[in-house]
Design a protein around this motif. Structure first.
Motif, PDB file in Angstrom:
ATOM      1  N   VAL A   1       0.620  -1.361   0.120  1.00  0.00           N
ATOM      2  CA  VAL A   1       0.087  -0.067   0.140  1.00  0.00           C
ATOM      3  C   VAL A   1       0.965   1.195  -0.078  1.00  0.00           C
ATOM      4  O   VAL A   1       0.695   2.319  -0.965  1.00  0.00           O
ATOM      5  N   GLN A   2       1.973   1.177   0.762  1.00  0.00           N
ATOM      6  CA  GLN A   2       2.950   2.479   0.799  1.00  0.00           C
ATOM      7  C   GLN A   2       3.491   2.550  -0.618  1.00  0.00           C
ATOM      8  O   GLN A   2       3.843   3.639  -0.927  1.00  0.00           O
ATOM      9  N   GLU A   3       4.102   1.424  -1.129  1.00  0.00           N
ATOM     10  CA  GLU A   3       4.489   1.691  -2.329  1.00  0.00           C
ATOM     11  C   GLU A   3       3.435   2.129  -3.491  1.00  0.00           C
ATOM     12  O   GLU A   3       4.039   3.070  -4.396  1.00  0.00           O
ATOM     13  N   ILE A   4       2.508   1.616  -3.603  1.00  0.00           N
ATOM     14  CA  ILE A   4       1.457   2.401  -4.236  1.00  0.00           C
ATOM     15  C   ILE A   4       1.236   3.668  -4.149  1.00  0.00           C
ATOM     16  O   ILE A   4       1.068   4.733  -4.986  1.00  0.00           O
TER      17      ILE A   4
ATOM     18  N   LEU B   1       1.619   6.903  -6.978  1.00  0.00           N
ATOM     19  CA  LEU B   1       0.456   7.625  -7.130  1.00  0.00           C
ATOM     20  C   LEU B   1       0.691   9.082  -6.954  1.00  0.00           C
ATOM     21  O   LEU B   1       0.358   9.973  -7.545  1.00  0.00           O
ATOM     22  N   GLU B   2       1.544   9.266  -5.820  1.00  0.00           N
ATOM     23  CA  GLU B   2       1.719  10.938  -5.449  1.00  0.00           C
ATOM     24  C   GLU B   2       2.878  11.387  -6.375  1.00  0.00           C
ATOM     25  O   GLU B   2       2.551  12.501  -6.840  1.00  0.00           O
ATOM     26  N   LYS B   3       3.624  10.478  -6.967  1.00  0.00           N
ATOM     27  CA  LYS B   3       4.811  10.958  -7.897  1.00  0.00           C
ATOM     28  C   LYS B   3       4.179  11.303  -9.288  1.00  0.00           C
ATOM     29  O   LYS B   3       4.884  11.845 -10.131  1.00  0.00           O
ATOM     30  N   ALA B   4       3.182  10.502  -9.584  1.00  0.00           N
ATOM     31  CA  ALA B   4       2.544  10.294 -11.009  1.00  0.00           C
ATOM     32  C   ALA B   4       2.190  11.731 -11.650  1.00  0.00           C
ATOM     33  O   ALA B   4       1.477  12.236 -10.761  1.00  0.00           O
ATOM     34  N   GLU B   5       2.366  11.795 -12.797  1.00  0.00           N
ATOM     35  CA  GLU B   5       1.688  12.937 -13.402  1.00  0.00           C
ATOM     36  C   GLU B   5       0.277  12.513 -14.070  1.00  0.00           C
ATOM     37  O   GLU B   5      -0.526  13.039 -13.986  1.00  0.00           O
ATOM     38  N   ALA B   6       0.361  11.074 -14.379  1.00  0.00           N
ATOM     39  CA  ALA B   6      -0.909  10.393 -14.844  1.00  0.00           C
ATOM     40  C   ALA B   6      -1.068   9.004 -14.602  1.00  0.00           C
ATOM     41  O   ALA B   6      -0.108   8.328 -14.435  1.00  0.00           O
TER      42      ALA B   6
ATOM     43  N   ALA C   1      -4.674   2.855  -0.700  1.00  0.00           N
ATOM     44  CA  ALA C   1      -3.527   3.770  -1.053  1.00  0.00           C
ATOM     45  C   ALA C   1      -4.459   4.916  -1.469  1.00  0.00           C
ATOM     46  O   ALA C   1      -4.174   6.100  -1.043  1.00  0.00           O
ATOM     47  N   ALA C   2      -5.432   4.882  -2.390  1.00  0.00           N
ATOM     48  CA  ALA C   2      -6.169   6.122  -3.106  1.00  0.00           C
ATOM     49  C   ALA C   2      -6.928   6.791  -1.867  1.00  0.00           C
ATOM     50  O   ALA C   2      -7.068   7.840  -2.008  1.00  0.00           O
ATOM     51  N   LYS C   3      -7.556   6.044  -0.891  1.00  0.00           N
ATOM     52  CA  LYS C   3      -8.410   6.736   0.026  1.00  0.00           C
ATOM     53  C   LYS C   3      -7.346   7.490   0.948  1.00  0.00           C
ATOM     54  O   LYS C   3      -7.496   8.572   1.462  1.00  0.00           O
ATOM     55  N   GLU C   4      -6.193   6.917   1.176  1.00  0.00           N
ATOM     56  CA  GLU C   4      -5.152   7.586   2.148  1.00  0.00           C
ATOM     57  C   GLU C   4      -4.889   8.810   1.355  1.00  0.00           C
ATOM     58  O   GLU C   4      -4.394   9.755   2.096  1.00  0.00           O
ATOM     59  N   LEU C   5      -4.506   8.810   0.095  1.00  0.00           N
ATOM     60  CA  LEU C   5      -4.314  10.044  -0.596  1.00  0.00           C
ATOM     61  C   LEU C   5      -5.403  10.971  -0.867  1.00  0.00           C
ATOM     62  O   LEU C   5      -5.248  12.073  -1.515  1.00  0.00           O
ATOM     63  N   GLY C   6      -6.670  10.533  -0.363  1.00  0.00           N
ATOM     64  CA  GLY C   6      -7.775  11.474  -0.760  1.00  0.00           C
ATOM     65  C   GLY C   6      -8.303  11.433  -2.155  1.00  0.00           C
ATOM     66  O   GLY C   6      -9.199  12.296  -2.724  1.00  0.00           O
TER      67      GLY C   6
END
Length: 169
Positions: A13-16, A20-25, A64-69
């Motif tokens: 989950v941390q890896e994902i 997701l945080e670093k990704a442009e898309a 992971a998505a929920k943790e990032l909002g």
């Protein structure tokens, strides 16, 4: 004491989350039904464009998505879903997956995330029509160069005309 399995899931989950945080898309696609040759061909095209292509458990991506909002993407995480992640060119994963899906009907675009905003399938397909960053830069430079080239041509024509006028006088 936390079980080994839970530790592995938390690490994943941390890896994902980091990706997701670093990704442009990020583009989600349903890949069920592709054979090995087709999948290998798709992975090669994505890799050549600098796009990372992964398959994760939907529950881990959801966490992971929920943790990032980024809750809006959760509704698209049903069934076998692959994830194409681009860190430089935001249009690359959508463009490559969309082009591949034209000839391979079993690949279906589901949704995407571009700079934190969730896109549905239609918007991802629209994003796929945008040319690569290099092409856009070349077009911009060409449009900047054109007026200067025209000015130089005009000045050169005036100079030649004035030069020929002096000779005849």
């Amino acid at each position: 004491m936390i079980s080994k399995n839970r530790q592995l899931k938390e690490a994943k989950v941390q890896e994902i989350k980091e990706k997701l945080e670093k990704a442009e898309a990020v583009v989600l696609a349903s890949y069920q039904g592709l054979n090995v040759e087709e999948d290998t061909e798709l992975r090669k095209k994505l890799r050549e464009a600098g796009v990372e292509y992964k398959v994760y458990k939907n529950t881990l991506v959801t966490l992971a998505a929920k943790e990032l909002g980024i809750d809006g993407i959760v509704q698209y995480l049903e069934g076998p879903i692959s994830i194409a992640i681009a860190y430089d060119d935001a249009t690359a994963p959508a463009r490559i997956l969309n082009d591949f899906a034209k000839n391979h009907k079993k690949l279906e675009l589901k949704a995407g995330i571009v700079q934190g905003a969730v896109y549905d399938q239609a918007k991802v397909q629209e994003l796929a029509t945008i040319p690569p960053k290099e092409v856009l830069i070349a077009k911009l430079l060409g449009s900047l160069k054109a007026p200067m080239s025209n000015l130089v041509y005009l000045l050169n024509a005036i100079a030649e005309k004035n030069g020929s006028a002096e000779v005849t006088e």
